[in-house]
Design an enzyme around this catalytic site. Structure first.
Site, PDB file in Angstrom:
ATOM      1  N   HIS A 445      50.097  41.657  33.026  1.00 30.57           N
ATOM      2  CA  HIS A 445      50.145  43.071  33.358  1.00 30.57           C
ATOM      3  C   HIS A 445      51.252  43.252  34.370  1.00 30.57           C
ATOM      4  O   HIS A 445      51.856  42.287  34.844  1.00 30.57           O
ATOM      5  CB  HIS A 445      48.807  43.529  33.954  1.00 30.57           C
ATOM      6  CG  HIS A 445      48.481  42.831  35.234  1.00 30.57           C
ATOM      7  ND1 HIS A 445      47.930  41.577  35.269  1.00 30.57           N
ATOM      8  CD2 HIS A 445      48.678  43.185  36.525  1.00 30.57           C
ATOM      9  CE1 HIS A 445      47.784  41.193  36.522  1.00 30.57           C
ATOM     10  NE2 HIS A 445      48.240  42.149  37.305  1.00 30.57           N
ATOM     11  N   SER A 447      52.185  44.568  38.095  1.00 28.42           N
ATOM     12  CA  SER A 447      51.588  44.864  39.388  1.00 28.42           C
ATOM     13  C   SER A 447      52.448  44.171  40.437  1.00 28.42           C
ATOM     14  O   SER A 447      53.667  44.120  40.299  1.00 28.42           O
ATOM     15  CB  SER A 447      50.133  44.376  39.426  1.00 28.42           C
ATOM     16  OG  SER A 447      49.540  44.655  40.667  1.00 28.42           O
ATOM     17  N   HIS A 587      21.987  24.736  44.671  1.00 33.13           N
ATOM     18  CA  HIS A 587      22.831  25.918  44.864  1.00 33.13           C
ATOM     19  C   HIS A 587      23.905  25.538  45.872  1.00 33.13           C
ATOM     20  O   HIS A 587      23.702  24.690  46.739  1.00 33.13           O
ATOM     21  CB  HIS A 587      22.019  27.117  45.363  1.00 33.13           C
ATOM     22  CG  HIS A 587      21.185  26.813  46.570  1.00 33.13           C
ATOM     23  ND1 HIS A 587      19.975  26.165  46.490  1.00 33.13           N
ATOM     24  CD2 HIS A 587      21.395  27.052  47.877  1.00 33.13           C
ATOM     25  CE1 HIS A 587      19.461  26.026  47.698  1.00 33.13           C
ATOM     26  NE2 HIS A 587      20.313  26.558  48.563  1.00 33.13           N
ATOM     27  N   SER A 589      25.482  27.770  47.955  1.00 31.66           N
ATOM     28  CA  SER A 589      25.399  28.577  49.170  1.00 31.66           C
ATOM     29  C   SER A 589      24.077  28.296  49.880  1.00 31.66           C
ATOM     30  O   SER A 589      23.002  28.495  49.304  1.00 31.66           O
ATOM     31  CB  SER A 589      25.506  30.066  48.824  1.00 31.66           C
ATOM     32  OG  SER A 589      26.764  30.347  48.266  1.00 31.66           O
TER      33      SER A 589
END
Length: 981
Positions: A445, A447, A587, A589
């Protein structure tokens, strides 16, 4: 009066009445808006309303107005109503400027004006000689324009014109026509009837052919057809006997007429960047022909198409030198080279219709650059728009990067902004020369784009069957995902950063300290796994599982937005092998609230760490900066070792729980005898992000007012000073200071010396810096003094500060390298020598150039510092610019001889000696702009125009402040100081 104010709100009408009354000087002491023969309403808000009310008042001064400027950033209906009044109320008008482009959108792009047509009544302006309709939304030329029989100059640049009417050839007095940056595909045959035309600029369009009638422009001296799609030019161009400049670069030309060499006055023929494989001998040997960028002598490439298939024209190549501009892309595609090392390749079929691509190269600023805690910037910022523009085929982008000092466990990536966030693109490096490195990627794209150096990133897709993720930079770092860890595939990535053991031991004051690599993990989707995931970190250097004291081993974890490094050693089952430490998590976190939290200010980050320390009486806890990296550290046992107990581990959430997504965590393994491990981790984390630099201030040997300021890493100081020794002299570099990548600070001149600069990075007399370790952090400015240098030398200093300058400069800043002021970084002395002869300044190489201003107050000045900036940009093109400025060839030869082996000295002496002769002369700045354009240095010409426009605005502001014009409400936008920043 009711008729004039029709369509306006009552309050607006009342405001307009007051403004009109002030404008014509109705009230006592009112400053007149009508000054002389000029009426400049483009600098005021509601300019159309002001014009309407002036016309309604019918002051006698209005009949004498010859110059009218009006902004087209107005309501279209109001603009048309105001212009309809012009012929009757301003019958002597000679110049009408209706320009847009004065406002910018939130992304910084110029906005076109709302003008789409002109009232038919404007054809009654019988004296109008100059009409400027640039930067508007015109799709067709207004019908009234061909009826303006006295028109001498017509400016139509930066519109949306796809054709010009046949009636344009009916302008008998036209001498200048510019239609650049439009969408022209063809020209009318009647264009050749403009027998008085002298300058014609049709660059930056979509022209693929020229009418043969163009040879009828018998008085044409300049013709610019650059950046079009021309495959050939008509032989009738050889009839332009007055032609001096013919620009045809960046087209698709495969041949040119040999008769062009016979034009008697032709001084420059620019054929660069075309498809010329052969050139007539008459042109090949001509000194005024420029042929760079053509495949001369190369055989045409074989066509892959079957016999009988029409051959497509070769892909055009464009070479653009300005810092802000545009270029067209057609379905045939094109190869584009932009300023400062940017290349774009649009393949054939990338677009189904012609499209105009706009670009701008921005200097890196903290708000415009996205850097992680351990990233380094390697390029400027490139903006391409329309933003979000997609193509049917991938567009290739090359960005020139500064070669990094080391790429060990680091990689170069192109970073782009999409949907409000930054992401990294797959990047390939191409080395053109030992010090010329290109980063290539496929652009998804349009930008913002920049190039960064980051720690190596490894990623994988975790399927339900499980997988193994290994670090390519540190083979001992692995993450094992067992079968059933996830039901839906998810992406997981890791980065690993290593901290030097010597630096860590110096930081902690512990000879045996050691740490593991710092591990960063991130993933898509839910943060929890259905089955435990095994993370492996190598033990710190010098440690094995056989001689390891487990009481000193700590696994630290950090995950933003928490502001601490949490010790999770007791929260996991840490398995230590001969070389590695492994633990399992469900996990990435964690939430391990310490019993006695002690937050420390720190920058949030996604890395983690592991650490150990001796026990302390009673339970203690650590807090550290948030981060998602991991690390391991070691130190020898201390006498009287006692055991350590960690806080109880929190209960893990059930496997089915899916907590909200968190920023990527970091793990770090430490081995140490120190207490308060979290504080140590915070210090180590900050040290990883610091750069040790020196600040330099050097003065030109030939011109002491010219000061070079530089901030550079400590290891580059000696080599840089050695390279600059012949041209500069000055004090030794400052003591080492520590700054972060992307940190902003500035230099302030003090004790009788001040900066003489009118430039965007000079704010209230201070020069702004933004430090990037791999970029060139150099500022070159002129300094001046109010003291009498004919009687004495002037001693001063330049001090470097973080934040704002203190109200009173600390006394220690002048006599010692370091002071107690946290904002003060360093101070270096300067000395402006005594001038020997007041009348001799600027005459000899040993004396300083006399201060001068080129231009006038109303149209803008070019200061000494501005001219220095221009001279620094010219480089080897200075002789061409000098000839266009009118300097004799003999003087050029003398400059080459006097400043041999000093290209900067040649350029500077040429420009300043010319400027001294032009000082006080009207139109001198315009001569410089024209010479730069004629020398194909439009990039510098645009910079000069920007400085002049800035000066013009300041002049208008000063008029209003001193009461020479009525007080107006401020224009929308930032204050002048912020705009300069």
């Amino acid at each position: 009066m009711a008729t004039v104010a029709e369509g306006l709100e009552p309050e607006a009408a009342a405001t307009g009445d007051a403004a009109a009354a002030a404008a014509v000087g109705a009230g006592p002491g009112a400053a007149p808006l009508l000054a002389g023969k000029q009426l400049n309403l483009d600098l005021y808000p509601a300019g159309c309303q002001r014009l309407l009310h002036l016309c309604a008042q019918q002051p006698t001064q209005l009949l004498q107005v010859e110059f009218l400027r009006l902004s087209t950033h107005e309501d279209p209906g109001l603009l048309e109503a105001a212009l309809a009044r012009v012929p009757a109320r301003l019958p002597r008008l000679r110049s009408l400027v209706l320009k847009g482009g004065q406002r910018r959108d939130m992304l910084g792009a110029c906005l076109p004006g709302t003008l789409t047509t002109l009232p038919a009544s404007l054809s009654g302006l019988g004296r109008l000689a100059h009409l400027d309709l640039s930067f508007n939304s015109l799709r067709t030329l207004p019908a009234c324009v061909p009826h303006m029989r006295s028109l001498d100059a017509l400016l139509l640049s930066h519109n949306r014109l796809s054709e010009l009417p046949e009636a344009l050839g009916a302008l008998p007095a036209l001498t200048f026509l510019t239609v650049t940056h439009n969408r022209l595909r063809a020209l009318p045959a009647t264009l050749g009837a403009l027998s008085t035309l002298q300058r014609l600029d049709l660059s930056e369009n979509l022209l693929d052919s020229l009418p043969a009638a163009i040879g009828g422009l018998s008085r044409l001296s300049e013709l610019n057809l650059a950046s079009n799609a021309l495959q050939s030019v008509p032989a009738s161009l050889a009839r332009l006997r007055c032609l001096r400049l013919l620009v045809l670069h960046s087209n698709r030309l495969t041949s040119v007429p040999a008769d062009l060499a016979g034009l008697p006055l032709l001084a420059q023929l620019d054929l660069r960047d075309n498809q010329l494989r052969a050139v007539p001998p008459e042109l090949l040997d001509a000194p005024f022909v420029r042929l760079q960028g053509n495949p001369l002598g190369e055989a045409p490439a074989a066509s892959p198409s079957p016999p009988g298939t029409p051959m497509d024209p070769e892909m055009p190549r464009l070479r653009l030198t300005s810092d802000a501009g545009s270029f067209p892309v057609t379905p045939w595609g094109c190869s584009v080279t932009l300023a400062h090392g940017v290349r774009l390749l649009f393949p054939a079929g990338a677009t189904t219709a012609p499209v105009t691509i706009h670009y701008q190269l921005w200097l890196p600023q903290p708000g415009l650059v996205s850097l992680g805690p351990h990233d380094s910037l390697l390029s400027s910022v490139l903006e391409l728009w329309p933003h979000g523009l997609t193509f049917r085929q991938d567009v290739s982008l090359w960005l020139l990067v500064v070669p990094p000092r080391t790429q060990l466990c680091r990689e170069v990536v192109v970073r782009t902004r999409s949907d409000g966030s930054w992401s990294d693109l797959e990047t390939f490096l191409e080395e053109e020369a030992p010090k010329r490195l290109w980063a290539r990627c496929q652009v998804p794209h349009f930008s913002w784009f920049l190039v960064v150096l980051r720690p190596v990133s490894d990623a994988c897709l975790v399927p339900p069957e499980g997988t193994l993720l290994c670090s390519s930079g540190h083979p001992g770092v692995k993450v094992t995902f067992p079968p059933g860890a996830t039901q839906e595939p998810r992406h997981v990535s890791m980065q690993v950063l290593r901290m030097a053991g010597r630096e860590l031991r110096a930081l902690l004051g512990e000879p045996g300290a050691a740490v593991s690599p710092l591990l960063r993990l991130s993933q898509s989707g839910p943060t929890s796994f259905l089955r435990p995931v095994t993370v492996q970190l190598p033990l710190p250097p010098g440690l094995t599982g056989l001689d390891l004291d487990r009481s000193r081993l700590h696994l630290l974890h950090r995950a933003p937005p928490e502001a601490t490094w949490d010790d999770i050693t007791a929260a996991v089952a840490l398995e230590v092998t001969h070389l590695y430490a492994r633990f399992q998590v469900t996990h990435f976190s964690w939430s391990v609230p310490p019993p006695r939290p002690q937050p420390h200010p720190c920058v949030p980050s996604p890395w983690s760490l592991l650490l150990v320390s001796p026990p302390a009486p009673g339970h203690c806890s650590w807090s550290a900066p948030p981060s998602p990296w991991s690390l391991l550290l070691f130190s020898p046992p201390a006498p009287g070792h006692c055991s350590w107990s960690a806080p109880p581990a929190p209960s893990a959430p059930p496997p089915s729980a899916q907590p909200p997504a968190h920023p990527p965590p970091r793990y770090w393994l430490w081995y140490t005898t120190k207490a308060r491990v979290g504080d140590l981790a915070r210090k180590a984390w900050e040290r990883l992000r610091l750069h040790r630099v020196n600040l330099i201030a050097l003065q030109r040997r030939r011109d002491p007012e010219q000061v070079l300021l530089q901030c550079l890493p400590r290891n580059k100081v000696d080599a840089t000073l050695q390279r600059l020794l012949e041209r500069y002299r000055g004090p030794e570099p400052s003591d080492t200071v520590e700054v972060f990548e992307g940190e902003k600070f500035f230099a302030a001149f003090e004790r009788g010396i001040e900066v003489d600069a009118d430039r965007p990075d000079c704010v209230e007399g201070r020069i702004c810096f933004v430090f990037y370790s791999h970029l060139k952090n150099v500022k070159e400015v002129y300094v001046t003094t109010a003291l009498d240098r004919e009687a004495q030398a002037v001693r001063g200093q330049v001090s470097f500060y973080r934040g704002s300058v203190p109200t009173e400069v600390p006394k220690e800043a002048a006599r010692q390298r370091k002071g107690a002021d946290a904002l003060w970084m360093a101070t270096l002395p300067l000395k402006l020598p005594r001038l020997r002869a007041p009348k001799g300044r600027g005459q000899g190489a040993s004396l300083s150039l006399a201060p001068l201003n080129l231009g006038d107050a109303e149209n803008g000045f070019l200061t000494q510092a501005n001219l220095l900036s221009v001279a620094g940009r010219l480089g080897p093109d200075w002789p061409t610019v000098a000839l266009h400025l009118g300097l004799p060839y003999g003087e050029l030869q003398r400059i080459r001889h006097d400043f041999r082996d000093d290209l900067d000295g040649q350029t500077r002496h040429m420009l300043f000696s010319w400027a001294e002769r032009q000082a006080g002369q009207p139109g001198a700045a315009g001569l410089l702009v024209r010479a730069l354009e004629q020398s194909d240095r439009r990039d510098v010409a645009e910079e000069v125009r920007a400085v002049l426009d800035l000066g013009h605005r300041k002049y208008q502001d000063s008029i209003r402040r001193t009461g020479l014009a009525p007080e107006d409400p401020p224009l929308p936008g930032p204050p002048a100081s912020q705009a300069l920043a």
